[in-house]
Structures are given as C-alpha cells and as structure tokens.
Design a protein around this motif. Sequence first.
Motif, PDB file in Angstrom:
ATOM      1  N   ALA A   1       0.922  -1.102   0.339  1.00 32.46           N
ATOM      2  CA  ALA A   1      -0.007  -0.174  -0.132  1.00 32.46           C
ATOM      3  C   ALA A   1       0.985   1.374  -0.056  1.00 32.46           C
ATOM      4  O   ALA A   1       0.629   2.341  -0.677  1.00 32.46           O
ATOM      5  CB  ALA A   1      -1.068   0.112   1.143  1.00 32.46           C
ATOM      6  N   GLU A   2       1.936   1.379   0.542  1.00 33.78           N
ATOM      7  CA  GLU A   2       2.741   2.358   0.620  1.00 33.78           C
ATOM      8  C   GLU A   2       3.503   2.637  -0.810  1.00 33.78           C
ATOM      9  O   GLU A   2       3.521   3.772  -1.135  1.00 33.78           O
ATOM     10  CB  GLU A   2       4.090   2.320   2.005  1.00 33.78           C
ATOM     11  CG  GLU A   2       3.401   2.483   3.473  1.00 33.78           C
ATOM     12  CD  GLU A   2       4.413   1.887   4.351  1.00 33.78           C
ATOM     13  OE1 GLU A   2       5.539   1.723   4.234  1.00 33.78           O
ATOM     14  OE2 GLU A   2       4.146   2.122   5.651  1.00 33.78           O
ATOM     15  N   ARG A   3       3.947   1.540  -1.110  1.00 38.75           N
ATOM     16  CA  ARG A   3       4.600   1.463  -2.578  1.00 38.75           C
ATOM     17  C   ARG A   3       3.472   2.093  -3.597  1.00 38.75           C
ATOM     18  O   ARG A   3       4.041   2.810  -4.285  1.00 38.75           O
ATOM     19  CB  ARG A   3       5.195   0.095  -2.961  1.00 38.75           C
ATOM     20  CG  ARG A   3       5.792   0.184  -4.267  1.00 38.75           C
ATOM     21  CD  ARG A   3       6.923   1.070  -4.058  1.00 38.75           C
ATOM     22  NE  ARG A   3       7.585   0.940  -5.406  1.00 38.75           N
ATOM     23  CZ  ARG A   3       8.413   2.066  -6.034  1.00 38.75           C
ATOM     24  NH1 ARG A   3       8.593   3.019  -5.349  1.00 38.75           N
ATOM     25  NH2 ARG A   3       8.860   1.724  -7.140  1.00 38.75           N
ATOM     26  N   ALA A   4       2.334   1.455  -3.508  1.00 38.97           N
ATOM     27  CA  ALA A   4       1.292   2.030  -4.442  1.00 38.97           C
ATOM     28  C   ALA A   4       1.203   3.508  -4.094  1.00 38.97           C
ATOM     29  O   ALA A   4       1.043   4.524  -5.303  1.00 38.97           O
ATOM     30  CB  ALA A   4       0.080   1.326  -3.920  1.00 38.97           C
ATOM     31  N   ALA A   5       1.148   3.971  -2.775  1.00 36.94           N
ATOM     32  CA  ALA A   5       0.901   5.421  -2.681  1.00 36.94           C
ATOM     33  C   ALA A   5       2.139   6.330  -3.041  1.00 36.94           C
ATOM     34  O   ALA A   5       1.900   7.208  -3.660  1.00 36.94           O
ATOM     35  CB  ALA A   5       0.818   5.811  -1.052  1.00 36.94           C
ATOM     36  N   GLU A   6       3.457   5.726  -2.924  1.00 33.09           N
ATOM     37  CA  GLU A   6       4.817   6.323  -3.570  1.00 33.09           C
ATOM     38  C   GLU A   6       4.361   6.485  -5.040  1.00 33.09           C
ATOM     39  O   GLU A   6       5.049   7.215  -5.827  1.00 33.09           O
ATOM     40  CB  GLU A   6       5.838   5.678  -3.026  1.00 33.09           C
ATOM     41  CG  GLU A   6       6.232   5.608  -1.449  1.00 33.09           C
ATOM     42  CD  GLU A   6       7.409   4.736  -1.161  1.00 33.09           C
ATOM     43  OE1 GLU A   6       8.099   4.058  -2.113  1.00 33.09           O
ATOM     44  OE2 GLU A   6       7.799   4.682  -0.146  1.00 33.09           O
ATOM     45  N   LEU A   7       4.173   5.547  -5.713  1.00 24.87           N
ATOM     46  CA  LEU A   7       3.887   5.397  -7.234  1.00 24.87           C
ATOM     47  C   LEU A   7       2.893   6.431  -7.615  1.00 24.87           C
ATOM     48  O   LEU A   7       3.192   7.309  -8.722  1.00 24.87           O
ATOM     49  CB  LEU A   7       3.693   4.155  -7.823  1.00 24.87           C
ATOM     50  CG  LEU A   7       4.932   3.155  -7.678  1.00 24.87           C
ATOM     51  CD1 LEU A   7       4.400   1.346  -7.915  1.00 24.87           C
ATOM     52  CD2 LEU A   7       6.149   3.289  -8.274  1.00 24.87           C
ATOM     53  N   ARG A   8       1.886   6.376  -6.788  1.00 21.64           N
ATOM     54  CA  ARG A   8       0.692   7.450  -7.067  1.00 21.64           C
ATOM     55  C   ARG A   8       1.238   8.854  -6.972  1.00 21.64           C
ATOM     56  O   ARG A   8       1.102   9.583  -8.075  1.00 21.64           O
ATOM     57  CB  ARG A   8      -0.457   7.063  -6.342  1.00 21.64           C
ATOM     58  CG  ARG A   8      -1.601   8.133  -6.737  1.00 21.64           C
ATOM     59  CD  ARG A   8      -2.934   7.531  -6.094  1.00 21.64           C
ATOM     60  NE  ARG A   8      -2.592   7.249  -4.539  1.00 21.64           N
ATOM     61  CZ  ARG A   8      -2.697   5.868  -4.077  1.00 21.64           C
ATOM     62  NH1 ARG A   8      -3.261   5.178  -4.971  1.00 21.64           N
ATOM     63  NH2 ARG A   8      -2.490   5.646  -2.879  1.00 21.64           N
ATOM     64  N   MET A   9       2.186   9.239  -5.891  1.00 18.19           N
ATOM     65  CA  MET A   9       2.654  10.436  -5.775  1.00 18.19           C
ATOM     66  C   MET A   9       3.648  10.815  -6.824  1.00 18.19           C
ATOM     67  O   MET A   9       3.774  11.939  -7.582  1.00 18.19           O
ATOM     68  CB  MET A   9       3.258  10.704  -4.327  1.00 18.19           C
ATOM     69  CG  MET A   9       2.292  10.532  -3.204  1.00 18.19           C
ATOM     70  SD  MET A   9       1.316  12.032  -3.306  1.00 18.19           S
ATOM     71  CE  MET A   9       2.619  13.053  -2.791  1.00 18.19           C
ATOM     72  N   GLU A  10       4.611   9.737  -7.271  1.00 22.60           N
ATOM     73  CA  GLU A  10       5.552   9.912  -8.445  1.00 22.60           C
ATOM     74  C   GLU A  10       4.930  10.153  -9.657  1.00 22.60           C
ATOM     75  O   GLU A  10       5.218  11.067 -10.467  1.00 22.60           O
ATOM     76  CB  GLU A  10       6.277   8.831  -8.468  1.00 22.60           C
ATOM     77  CG  GLU A  10       7.401   8.732  -7.381  1.00 22.60           C
ATOM     78  CD  GLU A  10       8.339   7.245  -7.693  1.00 22.60           C
ATOM     79  OE1 GLU A  10       7.991   6.705  -8.575  1.00 22.60           O
ATOM     80  OE2 GLU A  10       8.995   6.980  -6.650  1.00 22.60           O
ATOM     81  N   ARG A  11       3.594   9.539  -9.999  1.00 19.95           N
ATOM     82  CA  ARG A  11       2.879   9.810 -11.304  1.00 19.95           C
ATOM     83  C   ARG A  11       2.355  11.195 -11.057  1.00 19.95           C
ATOM     84  O   ARG A  11       2.377  11.873 -12.204  1.00 19.95           O
ATOM     85  CB  ARG A  11       2.072   8.905 -11.368  1.00 19.95           C
ATOM     86  CG  ARG A  11       2.521   7.337 -12.145  1.00 19.95           C
ATOM     87  CD  ARG A  11       1.205   6.527 -12.497  1.00 19.95           C
ATOM     88  NE  ARG A  11       0.230   6.353 -11.311  1.00 19.95           N
ATOM     89  CZ  ARG A  11       0.103   5.444 -10.478  1.00 19.95           C
ATOM     90  NH1 ARG A  11       1.176   4.555 -10.665  1.00 19.95           N
ATOM     91  NH2 ARG A  11      -0.917   5.162  -9.654  1.00 19.95           N
ATOM     92  N   GLU A  12       1.828  11.435 -10.083  1.00 21.64           N
ATOM     93  CA  GLU A  12       1.167  12.936  -9.846  1.00 21.64           C
ATOM     94  C   GLU A  12       2.232  14.042  -9.943  1.00 21.64           C
ATOM     95  O   GLU A  12       2.026  15.029 -10.836  1.00 21.64           O
ATOM     96  CB  GLU A  12       0.560  13.026  -8.409  1.00 21.64           C
ATOM     97  CG  GLU A  12      -0.662  12.342  -8.252  1.00 21.64           C
ATOM     98  CD  GLU A  12      -1.498  12.302  -6.903  1.00 21.64           C
ATOM     99  OE1 GLU A  12      -0.579  13.074  -5.971  1.00 21.64           O
ATOM    100  OE2 GLU A  12      -2.273  11.712  -6.727  1.00 21.64           O
TER     101      GLU A  12
END
Length: 186
Positions: free
Chosen positions: A99-110
Amino acid sequence: VFDAAVAKREHWKKNRGAREDLAHQQWRKKAVMRQPTLASEDAKAGKSEVAEQLRKERENLQDVLTRFEAQQRRQKRLLQQPQLDLAEALHEEQRQAMAERAAELRMEREKAAERKRKEELRRQAAELERQRLEAEERRREEEERDRQALERLKREKQESERRRAEERRLAAEREEQQRKEMEEKF
C-alpha cells in the motif's frame, strides 16, 4: 515445517485403522490364550461376558482415542499458532508495504504529471513569447518599410518638385530668351 507436519498427520490418519486392527488382533490372541477352556455352558456365559468386556474395552479405547486426537489437535494448534501469527503479521506487513509503495508510485505519477504540465505551460509561454517577438519584429520591419517608403516618396516628391522648379526656371529662361529675341527683332 508446516507441510511436513501436515503430511505426517495425514500418514498417521491413514495408518490408524490398520494399527488399531493389528492391536485388536494381538489383544484377541492374548485374551484367547489367557482364557481358560470352560464347559460349554460356562463357555457361553464366559463368551458373553468376554464379548461384553470386549465391547466395553473397545468403547473405552474409542473414547481414549478421541480424547487423544483432540489433545493432539490442541497441541498442534498451540505449536502452529506462533507460526500462524507470524505469517499473518508478515502478510499484514507485506500488504502495508504494498500500500505504501502504491502510494509512493501514485505520488511519483502525480509529480511527473505536474512537472509535465508545468513544462507544457513553460513551452506554451515560450511559444507565445516567440510569436510575440516575431510579431513585434514583423511590425518593426513593416514600420521600417513604411518609413523607408515614406522617405522615398518624400525624396521623389522633392525630386519631382525640384525638376518642376527646374523645368519652370528653364521654361522661364526660354520664355525670357524668346521675349528678348522678340524684342530684338522688333
């Protein structure tokens, strides 16, 4: 470890009936050997007593076996509980890490999308500035051409006026000369 324990338990369950049968056969042989030969009446009475004893013994063994199996299950569950707890904890940690990695990836994409948007805005602003500068340059060039054309027109006008003045002067001189010639003739 868990798979080995499960396999061992399954093997024990499969062979339990065969072992019980073997134990009952051995017990019967020993019981028959210990049993004295009685007269037929006594033998019949004894058989019924022996049969009753055997039935009670079998029920007792079945009860003991049931309690033993329950105890084994409890012990096994107690032994496996720390492993299960550990597996659940690891699974929860893995889920949380994912979940943390998904959040990090989402932030990176944003962030990448924001950078791309800003870059696009910068590019558009640069394009607009370039177009403005080109328009300004074209306007200046047009003004310069207009100024040069106006100067050329002024020069041409001045030249034209000078030629006309020259022509008038020449015409006046010719006229004057003709008048003088006419006066000399008359």
